[in-house]
Scaffold this motif. Structure first.
Motif, mmCIF file in Angstrom:
data_model
loop_
_atom_site.group_PDB
_atom_site.id
_atom_site.type_symbol
_atom_site.label_atom_id
_atom_site.label_comp_id
_atom_site.label_asym_id
_atom_site.label_seq_id
_atom_site.Cartn_x
_atom_site.Cartn_y
_atom_site.Cartn_z
ATOM 1 N N LEU A 138 0.834 -1.199 0.000
ATOM 2 C CA LEU A 138 0.000 0.000 0.000
ATOM 3 C C LEU A 138 0.872 1.253 0.000
ATOM 4 C CD1 LEU A 138 -2.760 1.352 0.157
ATOM 5 C CD2 LEU A 138 -2.635 1.143 2.642
ATOM 6 N N ALA A 139 1.954 1.241 0.744
ATOM 7 C CA ALA A 139 2.871 2.384 0.771
ATOM 8 C C ALA A 139 3.497 2.607 -0.602
ATOM 9 C CB ALA A 139 3.956 2.175 1.824
ATOM 10 N N HIS A 140 3.909 1.533 -1.267
ATOM 11 C CA HIS A 140 4.477 1.655 -2.615
ATOM 12 C C HIS A 140 3.433 2.201 -3.586
ATOM 13 C CE1 HIS A 140 8.330 0.004 -1.680
ATOM 14 N NE2 HIS A 140 7.823 -1.149 -1.279
ATOM 15 N N LEU A 141 2.189 1.752 -3.449
ATOM 16 C CA LEU A 141 1.111 2.249 -4.305
ATOM 17 C C LEU A 141 0.881 3.740 -4.076
ATOM 18 C CD1 LEU A 141 -1.192 1.637 -6.310
ATOM 19 C CD2 LEU A 141 -2.634 1.205 -4.319
ATOM 20 N N LEU A 142 0.899 4.181 -2.817
ATOM 21 C CA LEU A 142 0.718 5.606 -2.521
ATOM 22 C C LEU A 142 1.852 6.450 -3.096
ATOM 23 C CD1 LEU A 142 -0.606 5.564 1.153
ATOM 24 C CD2 LEU A 142 -1.854 6.199 -0.907
ATOM 25 N N VAL A 143 3.069 5.949 -3.044
ATOM 26 C CA VAL A 143 4.197 6.677 -3.625
ATOM 27 C C VAL A 143 4.022 6.795 -5.139
ATOM 28 C CG1 VAL A 143 6.682 6.580 -4.074
ATOM 29 C CG2 VAL A 143 5.816 6.106 -1.780
ATOM 30 N N ALA A 144 3.604 5.707 -5.793
ATOM 31 C CA ALA A 144 3.391 5.737 -7.243
ATOM 32 C C ALA A 144 2.266 6.695 -7.612
ATOM 33 C CB ALA A 144 3.077 4.331 -7.753
ATOM 34 N N VAL A 145 1.189 6.686 -6.847
ATOM 35 C CA VAL A 145 0.078 7.615 -7.094
ATOM 36 C C VAL A 145 0.542 9.054 -6.877
ATOM 37 C CG1 VAL A 145 -2.176 8.375 -6.209
ATOM 38 C CG2 VAL A 145 -1.742 5.958 -6.610
ATOM 39 N N GLY A 146 1.372 9.271 -5.878
ATOM 40 C CA GLY A 146 1.899 10.613 -5.620
ATOM 41 C C GLY A 146 2.737 11.133 -6.769
ATOM 42 N N TRP A 147 3.605 10.280 -7.316
ATOM 43 C CA TRP A 147 4.428 10.693 -8.464
ATOM 44 C C TRP A 147 3.558 10.927 -9.689
ATOM 45 C CZ3 TRP A 147 8.816 12.963 -8.585
ATOM 46 C CH2 TRP A 147 9.733 12.749 -7.560
ATOM 47 N N ASP A 148 2.536 10.108 -9.883
ATOM 48 C CA ASP A 148 1.614 10.303 -11.002
ATOM 49 C C ASP A 148 0.879 11.635 -10.853
ATOM 50 O OD1 ASP A 148 0.282 9.445 -13.395
ATOM 51 O OD2 ASP A 148 -1.468 8.968 -12.161
ATOM 52 N N PHE A 149 0.434 11.932 -9.650
ATOM 53 C CA PHE A 149 -0.244 13.202 -9.377
ATOM 54 C C PHE A 149 0.689 14.383 -9.617
ATOM 55 C CE2 PHE A 149 -1.380 16.537 -6.264
ATOM 56 C CZ PHE A 149 -2.612 16.901 -6.794
ATOM 57 N N ALA A 150 1.917 14.296 -9.139
ATOM 58 C CA ALA A 150 2.881 15.389 -9.321
ATOM 59 C C ALA A 150 3.185 15.609 -10.804
ATOM 60 C CB ALA A 150 4.166 15.087 -8.564
ATOM 61 N N THR A 151 3.308 14.520 -11.567
ATOM 62 C CA THR A 151 3.554 14.634 -12.999
ATOM 63 C C THR A 151 2.361 15.267 -13.711
ATOM 64 O OG1 THR A 151 4.933 12.660 -12.890
ATOM 65 C CG2 THR A 151 4.158 13.310 -15.069
ATOM 66 N N THR A 152 1.156 14.886 -13.311
ATOM 67 C CA THR A 152 -0.054 15.453 -13.905
ATOM 68 C C THR A 152 -0.157 16.939 -13.618
ATOM 69 O OG1 THR A 152 -1.165 13.326 -13.656
ATOM 70 C CG2 THR A 152 -2.570 15.250 -13.993
ATOM 71 N N VAL A 153 0.126 17.337 -12.394
ATOM 72 C CA VAL A 153 0.088 18.759 -12.032
ATOM 73 C C VAL A 153 1.141 19.537 -12.810
ATOM 74 C CG1 VAL A 153 0.501 20.401 -10.151
ATOM 75 C CG2 VAL A 153 -0.939 18.413 -9.771
ATOM 76 N N ALA A 154 2.339 18.996 -12.915
ATOM 77 C CA ALA A 154 3.406 19.674 -13.666
ATOM 78 C C ALA A 154 3.029 19.816 -15.139
ATOM 79 C CB ALA A 154 4.716 18.903 -13.527
ATOM 80 N N ALA A 155 2.432 18.786 -15.723
ATOM 81 C CA ALA A 155 2.007 18.860 -17.125
ATOM 82 C C ALA A 155 0.898 19.890 -17.299
ATOM 83 C CB ALA A 155 1.544 17.489 -17.605
ATOM 84 N N GLY A 156 -0.023 19.948 -16.349
ATOM 85 C CA GLY A 156 -1.104 20.933 -16.417
ATOM 86 C C GLY A 156 -0.588 22.351 -16.299
ATOM 87 N N VAL A 157 0.339 22.582 -15.408
ATOM 88 C CA VAL A 157 0.924 23.918 -15.243
ATOM 89 C C VAL A 157 1.692 24.310 -16.502
ATOM 90 C CG1 VAL A 157 2.668 25.222 -13.968
ATOM 91 C CG2 VAL A 157 1.008 23.831 -12.737
#
Length: 80
Positions: free
Chosen positions: A54-73
């Motif tokens: 679950l911790a590994h999944l949360l880290v992967a989701v966090g990186w996906d979210f950060a990448t999505t935000v960076a692409a949107g900006v």
């Protein structure tokens, strides 16, 4: 030894003021989800068993979210 939440606490270095960090579940989840910000919870606790996945999944989701935000900006700045 894991506690009831499946996490192992790590004591701080000898003689440090913060020899023991209390688990804050919200701060721990935020520390896993936000890859750029270090709240100190991830280093203080090690997940065990199924909680590790679950911790590994949360880290992967966090990186996906950060990448999505960076692409949107980036896309938003290109239009101006």
């Amino acid at each position: 030894m894991p506690d009831s939440r499946g996490l192992r606490g790590h004591p701080g270095p000898p003689g440090s003021r913060h020899a023991h960090v209390n688990l804050n579940a919200l701060a721990y989840a935020a520390d896993l989800l936000l890859p750029v910000i270090d709240l100190g919870q991830e280093k203080a606790f090690t997940p065990a068993g199924a909680h590790r996945w679950l911790a590994h999944l949360l880290v992967a989701v966090g990186w996906d979210f950060a990448t999505t935000v960076a692409a949107g900006v980036t896309r938003g700045l290109e239009r101006q």
